[in-house]
Design a protein around this motif. Structure first.
Motif, PDB file in Angstrom:
ATOM      1  N   PRO A 286       0.815  -1.222   0.000  1.00 25.09           N
ATOM      2  CA  PRO A 286       0.000   0.000   0.000  1.00 25.09           C
ATOM      3  C   PRO A 286       0.846   1.270   0.000  1.00 25.09           C
ATOM      4  O   PRO A 286       0.514   2.249  -0.687  1.00 25.09           O
ATOM      5  CB  PRO A 286      -0.832  -0.128   1.284  1.00 25.09           C
ATOM      6  CG  PRO A 286      -0.890  -1.595   1.553  1.00 25.09           C
ATOM      7  CD  PRO A 286       0.434  -2.124   1.106  1.00 25.09           C
ATOM      8  N   ALA A 287       1.948   1.276   0.753  1.00 22.38           N
ATOM      9  CA  ALA A 287       2.821   2.449   0.775  1.00 22.38           C
ATOM     10  C   ALA A 287       3.485   2.652  -0.587  1.00 22.38           C
ATOM     11  O   ALA A 287       3.623   3.795  -1.063  1.00 22.38           O
ATOM     12  CB  ALA A 287       3.880   2.298   1.865  1.00 22.38           C
ATOM     13  N   LEU A 288       3.900   1.554  -1.231  1.00 21.86           N
ATOM     14  CA  LEU A 288       4.494   1.668  -2.561  1.00 21.86           C
ATOM     15  C   LEU A 288       3.471   2.193  -3.561  1.00 21.86           C
ATOM     16  O   LEU A 288       3.792   3.038  -4.413  1.00 21.86           O
ATOM     17  CB  LEU A 288       5.022   0.310  -3.019  1.00 21.86           C
ATOM     18  CG  LEU A 288       5.497   0.245  -4.478  1.00 21.86           C
ATOM     19  CD1 LEU A 288       6.611   1.247  -4.733  1.00 21.86           C
ATOM     20  CD2 LEU A 288       5.927  -1.172  -4.840  1.00 21.86           C
ATOM     21  N   GLN A 289       2.251   1.717  -3.479  1.00 21.28           N
ATOM     22  CA  GLN A 289       1.215   2.180  -4.394  1.00 21.28           C
ATOM     23  C   GLN A 289       1.038   3.691  -4.297  1.00 21.28           C
ATOM     24  O   GLN A 289       0.953   4.387  -5.315  1.00 21.28           O
ATOM     25  CB  GLN A 289      -0.117   1.471  -4.088  1.00 21.28           C
ATOM     26  CG  GLN A 289      -1.231   1.853  -5.051  1.00 21.28           C
ATOM     27  CD  GLN A 289      -2.558   1.214  -4.692  1.00 21.28           C
ATOM     28  OE1 GLN A 289      -2.653   0.400  -3.760  1.00 21.28           O
ATOM     29  NE2 GLN A 289      -3.608   1.561  -5.420  1.00 21.28           N
ATOM     30  N   LEU A 290       1.000   4.225  -3.088  1.00 18.57           N
ATOM     31  CA  LEU A 290       0.816   5.659  -2.913  1.00 18.57           C
ATOM     32  C   LEU A 290       2.073   6.442  -3.294  1.00 18.57           C
ATOM     33  O   LEU A 290       1.986   7.534  -3.864  1.00 18.57           O
ATOM     34  CB  LEU A 290       0.407   5.962  -1.474  1.00 18.57           C
ATOM     35  CG  LEU A 290      -0.923   5.363  -1.024  1.00 18.57           C
ATOM     36  CD1 LEU A 290      -1.292   5.843   0.369  1.00 18.57           C
ATOM     37  CD2 LEU A 290      -2.043   5.688  -2.007  1.00 18.57           C
ATOM     38  N   ALA A 291       3.258   5.890  -3.000  1.00 17.58           N
ATOM     39  CA  ALA A 291       4.494   6.547  -3.419  1.00 17.58           C
ATOM     40  C   ALA A 291       4.560   6.641  -4.941  1.00 17.58           C
ATOM     41  O   ALA A 291       4.976   7.673  -5.494  1.00 17.58           O
ATOM     42  CB  ALA A 291       5.698   5.789  -2.874  1.00 17.58           C
ATOM     43  N   ASN A 292       4.140   5.580  -5.619  1.00 19.83           N
ATOM     44  CA  ASN A 292       4.153   5.598  -7.080  1.00 19.83           C
ATOM     45  C   ASN A 292       3.178   6.637  -7.630  1.00 19.83           C
ATOM     46  O   ASN A 292       3.479   7.325  -8.608  1.00 19.83           O
ATOM     47  CB  ASN A 292       3.800   4.214  -7.626  1.00 19.83           C
ATOM     48  CG  ASN A 292       3.681   4.242  -9.135  1.00 19.83           C
ATOM     49  OD1 ASN A 292       4.652   4.461  -9.851  1.00 19.83           O
ATOM     50  ND2 ASN A 292       2.461   4.057  -9.626  1.00 19.83           N
ATOM     51  N   LEU A 293       2.003   6.747  -7.023  1.00 18.19           N
ATOM     52  CA  LEU A 293       1.052   7.765  -7.469  1.00 18.19           C
ATOM     53  C   LEU A 293       1.652   9.158  -7.335  1.00 18.19           C
ATOM     54  O   LEU A 293       1.518   9.998  -8.230  1.00 18.19           O
ATOM     55  CB  LEU A 293      -0.245   7.664  -6.672  1.00 18.19           C
ATOM     56  CG  LEU A 293      -1.193   6.532  -7.054  1.00 18.19           C
ATOM     57  CD1 LEU A 293      -2.336   6.443  -6.052  1.00 18.19           C
ATOM     58  CD2 LEU A 293      -1.746   6.731  -8.463  1.00 18.19           C
ATOM     59  N   ALA A 294       2.307   9.411  -6.212  1.00 19.64           N
ATOM     60  CA  ALA A 294       2.914  10.725  -6.008  1.00 19.64           C
ATOM     61  C   ALA A 294       4.014  10.983  -7.029  1.00 19.64           C
ATOM     62  O   ALA A 294       4.163  12.112  -7.522  1.00 19.64           O
ATOM     63  CB  ALA A 294       3.471  10.838  -4.595  1.00 19.64           C
ATOM     64  N   PHE A 295       4.761   9.945  -7.386  1.00 23.55           N
ATOM     65  CA  PHE A 295       5.867  10.115  -8.327  1.00 23.55           C
ATOM     66  C   PHE A 295       5.361  10.362  -9.750  1.00 23.55           C
ATOM     67  O   PHE A 295       5.729  11.345 -10.395  1.00 23.55           O
ATOM     68  CB  PHE A 295       6.783   8.900  -8.311  1.00 23.55           C
ATOM     69  CG  PHE A 295       7.795   8.929  -9.415  1.00 23.55           C
ATOM     70  CD1 PHE A 295       8.909   9.755  -9.321  1.00 23.55           C
ATOM     71  CD2 PHE A 295       7.626   8.153 -10.560  1.00 23.55           C
ATOM     72  CE1 PHE A 295       9.836   9.813 -10.349  1.00 23.55           C
ATOM     73  CE2 PHE A 295       8.552   8.200 -11.589  1.00 23.55           C
ATOM     74  CZ  PHE A 295       9.656   9.029 -11.486  1.00 23.55           C
ATOM     75  N   LEU A 352      13.184  10.905  -9.709  1.00 23.27           N
ATOM     76  CA  LEU A 352      13.444   9.685  -8.948  1.00 23.27           C
ATOM     77  C   LEU A 352      14.240  10.013  -7.687  1.00 23.27           C
ATOM     78  O   LEU A 352      13.932   9.521  -6.593  1.00 23.27           O
ATOM     79  CB  LEU A 352      14.212   8.672  -9.806  1.00 23.27           C
ATOM     80  CG  LEU A 352      13.433   7.966 -10.911  1.00 23.27           C
ATOM     81  CD1 LEU A 352      14.376   7.177 -11.808  1.00 23.27           C
ATOM     82  CD2 LEU A 352      12.366   7.045 -10.332  1.00 23.27           C
ATOM     83  N   ALA A 353      15.266  10.841  -7.842  1.00 21.20           N
ATOM     84  CA  ALA A 353      16.067  11.211  -6.675  1.00 21.20           C
ATOM     85  C   ALA A 353      15.275  12.100  -5.718  1.00 21.20           C
ATOM     86  O   ALA A 353      15.391  11.966  -4.489  1.00 21.20           O
ATOM     87  CB  ALA A 353      17.335  11.938  -7.132  1.00 21.20           C
ATOM     88  N   ARG A 354      14.451  12.980  -6.274  1.00 22.58           N
ATOM     89  CA  ARG A 354      13.726  13.932  -5.418  1.00 22.58           C
ATOM     90  C   ARG A 354      12.712  13.241  -4.521  1.00 22.58           C
ATOM     91  O   ARG A 354      12.545  13.617  -3.353  1.00 22.58           O
ATOM     92  CB  ARG A 354      13.023  14.991  -6.273  1.00 22.58           C
ATOM     93  CG  ARG A 354      12.369  16.104  -5.440  1.00 22.58           C
ATOM     94  CD  ARG A 354      12.035  17.295  -6.302  1.00 22.58           C
ATOM     95  NE  ARG A 354      10.855  17.109  -7.100  1.00 22.58           N
ATOM     96  CZ  ARG A 354       9.629  17.529  -6.743  1.00 22.58           C
ATOM     97  NH1 ARG A 354       9.441  18.144  -5.576  1.00 22.58           N
ATOM     98  NH2 ARG A 354       8.607  17.341  -7.545  1.00 22.58           N
ATOM     99  N   ILE A 355      12.034  12.200  -5.044  1.00 21.55           N
ATOM    100  CA  ILE A 355      11.031  11.557  -4.197  1.00 21.55           C
ATOM    101  C   ILE A 355      11.686  10.753  -3.079  1.00 21.55           C
ATOM    102  O   ILE A 355      11.073  10.489  -2.039  1.00 21.55           O
ATOM    103  CB  ILE A 355      10.073  10.674  -5.019  1.00 21.55           C
ATOM    104  CG1 ILE A 355       8.766  10.477  -4.241  1.00 21.55           C
ATOM    105  CG2 ILE A 355      10.712   9.333  -5.381  1.00 21.55           C
ATOM    106  CD1 ILE A 355       7.639   9.940  -5.048  1.00 21.55           C
ATOM    107  N   VAL A 356      12.970  10.383  -3.272  1.00 23.31           N
ATOM    108  CA  VAL A 356      13.730   9.721  -2.207  1.00 23.31           C
ATOM    109  C   VAL A 356      14.190  10.736  -1.169  1.00 23.31           C
ATOM    110  O   VAL A 356      14.053  10.527   0.040  1.00 23.31           O
ATOM    111  CB  VAL A 356      14.937   8.969  -2.800  1.00 23.31           C
ATOM    112  CG1 VAL A 356      15.836   8.445  -1.681  1.00 23.31           C
ATOM    113  CG2 VAL A 356      14.469   7.811  -3.672  1.00 23.31           C
TER     114      VAL A 356
END
Length: 455
Positions: A286-295, A352-356
């Motif tokens: 679930p956390a990956l799903q939301l992180a991907n949406l934000a990215f 990619l770097a910014r979302i990290v």
């Protein structure tokens, strides 16, 4: 009398300022679904859901249909195209007529993993829908003239498709990720399709069209017990020795250089980046799903705002999860004008770097959370959407309970968990991929590093 019209801006304002927007409504999960998940006498798993919104039924069948023979993809493509072209009891016209009389339709398609059958009909025509399906599964004849007709059509369509930039990019990505694995053969060669014989198609049906290991989903205005009995009556005679053949496990995707695939004269470049991900059953999903949406997973994501809205490099960009029976990958997909290919790649790497380094803010998290929940509820609100979702989940061993509970999981994900998922899955060194374009128009691409020529 002269009509007076107000602009949208005028409608949205009052004498004291902008008209306030109404609050968002509460999104409600699809709870209380009546369902049965069982196996027929022939080993076929059936998932039946009562959803009486309209007097219709939706059917989805998934049959594992993998093969390692280099000609398998061509034979499977011809089989899927001719499965419903006639049986020992019905010719093509009779198949179409019987379905039309109950407002029904059936369609078959195939990929390296499985053969899929989708259909629908009026609820009162369920018996007919199932009878036509069973007739095809047990008695498809693959008449010589039907096979030859479909071969000609398929060969022409495949030849045209293989010239499309998106298809070239997809094939290059699959080859880069998985080498010679059978999953790479998503589209057969036109010349291979032309070599398939009717006898080979009939033999493939006999050997691989098997109920054990397959799943059928039925959703609609139906009585559960009666529907299961109808399924047993119609499909119980579909038998075969052994288990439907699953695709071998895919190798994990490792980060590394992007491969440049030359396409002389191209006015656009196709960028396809990918990284290893996790299954839906993983606690971090679930956390990956939301992180991907934000990215990059929806129109207001960081990637889209950057390379589409701000820079104007592309009309379309997205990131998404692609699932296989035993895993998943992340993908970034965009096309851009040749002269901004290097710029686009630079901005993708930057995001990619910014979302990290700068994980989604609370505002971003709230936005993607509401979007994810709303999208899921919308997708499963109809009979067809629910049937398709359940068929996809069933291939990973999941069912109605997982689907009903997922909005709650999304609601409970914290910003810290999303930040952890971003760090775990979006770090630039985890990614690889391909770029397809005209080398003559990309003189600055090698300045960025991390891009190698196709061998």
């Amino acid at each position: 009398m002269t009509a007076s019209f107000r602009t949208a801006d005028e409608i949205g304002r009052t004498s004291v300022g902008p008209r306030p927007l109404p609050p968002l409504g509460v999104q409600r999960a699809a709870t209380g679904l009546s369902t049965v998940d069982s196996k027929l006498s022939n080993g076929l798993q059936v998932i039946v859901v009562r959803q009486p919104a309209v007097p219709m039924v939706e059917l989805r069948a998934r049959i594992p249909f993998a093969g390692t023979d280099p000609m398998h993809a061509a034979r499977a493509e011809v089989l899927a195209s001719t499965l419903l072209s006639g049986t020992s009891r019905r010719d093509r016209i009779a198949v179409d007529t019987d379905l039309a009389l109950v407002g029904g339709e059936l369609d078959a398609s195939v990929d390296p993993e499985r053969l899929s059958i989708a259909g629908s009909a009026l609820a009162t025509g369920l018996d007919t829908l199932l009878d036509v399906l069973a007739d095809a599964l047990t008695g498809a004849t693959y008449a010589d003239d039907e096979v030859r007709r479909e071969q000609e059509r398929l060969a022409e369509r495949i030849a045209m498709a293989r010239s499309q930039p998106s298809v070239i990019a997809r094939q290059a990505l699959q080859k880069h990720r998985y080498g010679d694995h059978p999953a790479v053969r998503e589209m057969p060669e036109a010349e291979d399709v032309a070599r398939v014989t009717p006898e080979e198609v009939r033999a493939l049906h006999q050997a691989s069209m098997l109920p054990r290991g397959s799943v059928l989903v039925l959703v609609g205005d139906i009585d559960l017990d009666q529907a299961v009995a109808q399924l047993e009556s119609a499909l119980g005679g579909w038998t075969g020795a052994g288990q439907a053949v699953e695709l071998p496990s895919l190798p994990a995707v490792s980060g590394g250089d992007l491969v440049f695939v030359p396409r002389a004269g191209a006015v656009q470049s196709q960028l396809r980046l990918t990284a290893e991900a996790i299954k839906r059953t993983d606690a971090q999903y679930p956390a990956l799903q939301l992180a991907n949406l934000a990215f990059g997973g929806f129109f207001s994501s960081r990637l889209v705002e950057n390379i589409r809205e701000d820079k104007g490099y592309t009309y379309h960009a997205r990131s998404f999860l692609e699932f296989t029976p035993d895993g998943a990958t992340l993908l970034v997909d965009t096309d851009c004008a040749s002269d901004v290919t290097a710029n686009t790649l630079l901005e993708i790497r930057y995001e990619l770097a910014r979302i990290v380094l700068s994980p989604p803010s609370e505002t971003e998290v709230d936005t993607v959370r509401q979007y994810a929940i709303g999208q899921l509820l919308t997708a499963t609100a109809s009979q067809s959407g629910l049937a398709s979702q359940l068929a996809a989940l069933a291939t990973q061993g999941l069912g109605v309970d997982w689907l009903v509970a997922h909005p709650v999981r999304l609601q409970e994900v914290t910003s810290a968990e999303i930040a952890e998922a971003a760090l775990a899955f979006f770090a630039p060194e985890r990614w690889t991929g391909v770029i397809v374009g005209d080398p003559a128009q990309l003189p600055r691409l090698n300045v960025l590093g991390g891009v190698v020529e196709q061998q």
